[in-house]
Design a protein around this motif. Structure first.
Motif, PDB file in Angstrom:
ATOM      1  N   GLY A 250      20.831 -11.964  10.498  1.00  0.00           N
ATOM      2  CA  GLY A 250      20.127 -11.435   9.339  1.00  0.00           C
ATOM      3  C   GLY A 250      18.640 -11.712   9.359  1.00  0.00           C
ATOM      4  O   GLY A 250      18.081 -12.151  10.357  1.00  0.00           O
ATOM      5  N   VAL A 251      18.023 -11.451   8.225  1.00  0.00           N
ATOM      6  CA  VAL A 251      16.590 -11.628   8.023  1.00  0.00           C
ATOM      7  C   VAL A 251      16.406 -12.755   7.011  1.00  0.00           C
ATOM      8  O   VAL A 251      17.175 -12.860   6.063  1.00  0.00           O
ATOM      9  N   TYR A 252      15.396 -13.593   7.221  1.00  0.00           N
ATOM     10  CA  TYR A 252      15.131 -14.646   6.244  1.00  0.00           C
ATOM     11  C   TYR A 252      13.653 -14.692   5.907  1.00  0.00           C
ATOM     12  O   TYR A 252      12.810 -14.208   6.660  1.00  0.00           O
TER      13      TYR A 252
ATOM     14  N   VAL B 191       5.722 -16.845   3.010  1.00  0.00           N
ATOM     15  CA  VAL B 191       4.842 -17.297   4.097  1.00  0.00           C
ATOM     16  C   VAL B 191       5.365 -16.891   5.472  1.00  0.00           C
ATOM     17  O   VAL B 191       4.614 -16.941   6.445  1.00  0.00           O
ATOM     18  N   TYR B 192       6.637 -16.468   5.566  1.00  0.00           N
ATOM     19  CA  TYR B 192       7.180 -16.108   6.870  1.00  0.00           C
ATOM     20  C   TYR B 192       8.397 -15.210   6.695  1.00  0.00           C
ATOM     21  O   TYR B 192       9.235 -15.463   5.826  1.00  0.00           O
ATOM     22  N   ILE B 193       8.487 -14.163   7.515  1.00  0.00           N
ATOM     23  CA  ILE B 193       9.649 -13.272   7.541  1.00  0.00           C
ATOM     24  C   ILE B 193      10.075 -13.135   8.993  1.00  0.00           C
ATOM     25  O   ILE B 193       9.243 -12.851   9.860  1.00  0.00           O
ATOM     26  N   ALA B 194      11.366 -13.339   9.274  1.00  0.00           N
ATOM     27  CA  ALA B 194      11.858 -13.236  10.653  1.00  0.00           C
ATOM     28  C   ALA B 194      13.329 -12.836  10.660  1.00  0.00           C
ATOM     29  O   ALA B 194      14.039 -13.004   9.677  1.00  0.00           O
ATOM     30  N   GLY B 195      13.764 -12.335  11.796  1.00  0.00           N
ATOM     31  CA  GLY B 195      15.164 -12.003  12.016  1.00  0.00           C
ATOM     32  C   GLY B 195      15.779 -12.997  12.988  1.00  0.00           C
ATOM     33  O   GLY B 195      15.112 -13.444  13.926  1.00  0.00           O
ATOM     34  N   VAL B 196      17.050 -13.344  12.764  1.00  0.00           N
ATOM     35  CA  VAL B 196      17.738 -14.313  13.622  1.00  0.00           C
ATOM     36  C   VAL B 196      19.193 -13.909  13.805  1.00  0.00           C
ATOM     37  O   VAL B 196      19.735 -13.126  13.030  1.00  0.00           O
ATOM     38  N   LYS B 197      19.831 -14.492  14.817  1.00  0.00           N
ATOM     39  CA  LYS B 197      21.242 -14.212  15.078  1.00  0.00           C
ATOM     40  C   LYS B 197      22.170 -15.083  14.241  1.00  0.00           C
ATOM     41  O   LYS B 197      23.311 -14.726  14.018  1.00  0.00           O
ATOM     42  N   ASP B 198      21.698 -16.262  13.805  1.00  0.00           N
ATOM     43  CA  ASP B 198      22.516 -17.167  13.002  1.00  0.00           C
ATOM     44  C   ASP B 198      21.646 -17.748  11.885  1.00  0.00           C
ATOM     45  O   ASP B 198      20.802 -18.615  12.126  1.00  0.00           O
ATOM     46  N   LEU B 199      21.841 -17.276  10.667  1.00  0.00           N
ATOM     47  CA  LEU B 199      21.002 -17.682   9.544  1.00  0.00           C
ATOM     48  C   LEU B 199      21.150 -19.171   9.209  1.00  0.00           C
ATOM     49  O   LEU B 199      20.169 -19.846   8.938  1.00  0.00           O
ATOM     50  N   ARG B 200      22.384 -19.689   9.238  1.00  0.00           N
ATOM     51  CA  ARG B 200      22.590 -21.097   8.874  1.00  0.00           C
ATOM     52  C   ARG B 200      21.924 -22.039   9.875  1.00  0.00           C
ATOM     53  O   ARG B 200      21.282 -23.022   9.482  1.00  0.00           O
TER      54      ARG B 200
ATOM     55  N   PRO C 102       2.573 -12.012   5.654  1.00  0.00           N
ATOM     56  CA  PRO C 102       2.816 -13.416   5.339  1.00  0.00           C
ATOM     57  C   PRO C 102       1.992 -14.343   6.243  1.00  0.00           C
ATOM     58  O   PRO C 102       1.775 -14.038   7.426  1.00  0.00           O
ATOM     59  N   ARG C 103       1.558 -15.441   5.704  1.00  0.00           N
ATOM     60  CA  ARG C 103       0.610 -16.351   6.359  1.00  0.00           C
ATOM     61  C   ARG C 103       1.070 -16.795   7.751  1.00  0.00           C
ATOM     62  O   ARG C 103       0.295 -16.798   8.700  1.00  0.00           O
ATOM     63  N   LEU C 104       2.318 -17.159   7.912  1.00  0.00           N
ATOM     64  CA  LEU C 104       2.789 -17.642   9.216  1.00  0.00           C
ATOM     65  C   LEU C 104       3.165 -16.514  10.160  1.00  0.00           C
ATOM     66  O   LEU C 104       3.409 -16.763  11.333  1.00  0.00           O
ATOM     67  N   ASN C 105       3.190 -15.267   9.695  1.00  0.00           N
ATOM     68  CA  ASN C 105       3.412 -14.107  10.562  1.00  0.00           C
ATOM     69  C   ASN C 105       2.094 -13.546  11.096  1.00  0.00           C
ATOM     70  O   ASN C 105       2.107 -12.635  11.914  1.00  0.00           O
ATOM     71  N   SER C 106       0.973 -14.044  10.634  1.00  0.00           N
ATOM     72  CA  SER C 106      -0.318 -13.449  10.989  1.00  0.00           C
ATOM     73  C   SER C 106      -0.745 -13.743  12.416  1.00  0.00           C
ATOM     74  O   SER C 106      -1.629 -13.099  12.941  1.00  0.00           O
ATOM     75  N   GLY C 107      -0.153 -14.723  13.067  1.00  0.00           N
ATOM     76  CA  GLY C 107      -0.506 -15.038  14.445  1.00  0.00           C
ATOM     77  C   GLY C 107      -1.609 -16.076  14.561  1.00  0.00           C
ATOM     78  O   GLY C 107      -2.035 -16.407  15.670  1.00  0.00           O
ATOM     79  N   PHE C 108      -2.107 -16.583  13.451  1.00  0.00           N
ATOM     80  CA  PHE C 108      -3.165 -17.600  13.485  1.00  0.00           C
ATOM     81  C   PHE C 108      -2.651 -18.908  12.993  1.00  0.00           C
ATOM     82  O   PHE C 108      -1.865 -19.061  12.188  1.00  0.00           O
TER      83      PHE C 108
END
Length: 142
Positions: A65-67, A79-88, A136-142
């Protein structure tokens, strides 16, 4: 005294205005409210916003899912949006990672299950940028 109303018809004088009733607020109303949910405009069903502590790991599904990591309980505080294979597993790694920091960037976590997490995460980042004007701040690459 009476005055002229619509089309010159006299109307009786009104008495003093009655105050509107005020809704009483009890002390427990804040505790009774459900946790806020993130609304991104997509078809995902987001979980309630959870504190980023290990005690809430059982409330996070172990599906792909996405978190989102949030610094506060508002949508603009993502501050961060990402996709992962295992949310827990990702939730527990974020708890460990942010537990080691003196000033953690994120304090809350919300997620949504989806069969295509990485594509959906990219879509959610685009939606976030369109709504708020920045990534989001942590997705900006800086």
């Amino acid at each position: 005294m009476s005055g002229f109303g619509k089309r010159g018809v006299t109307q009786p004088a009104r008495g003093p205005a009655r105050p509107k009733p005020v809704a009483r607020r009890t002390q427990d109303t804040l505790r009774e409210r459900p946790p806020p949910r993130v609304q991104t405009g997509s078809s995902l069903h987001w979980t309630p916003i959870l504190p980023l502590t290990a005690g809430y790991a059982q409330e996070v599904p172990d599906d792909p899912g996405v978190y989102m990591l949030l610094s506060a309980k508002r949508e603009v505080d993502v501050v961060y949006i990402a996709g992962v294979k295992d949310l827990r597993a990702e939730f527990l790694s974020e708890v460990e990672r942010h537990g080691q920091l003196d000033h953690p960037q994120a304090r809350y976590f919300s997620c949504a299950t989806t069969p295509a997490p990485f594509e959906q995460a990219e879509s959610e980042r685009r939606v976030f940028k369109r709504r708020f004007g920045f990534v989001p701040r942590l997705n900006s690459g800086f």
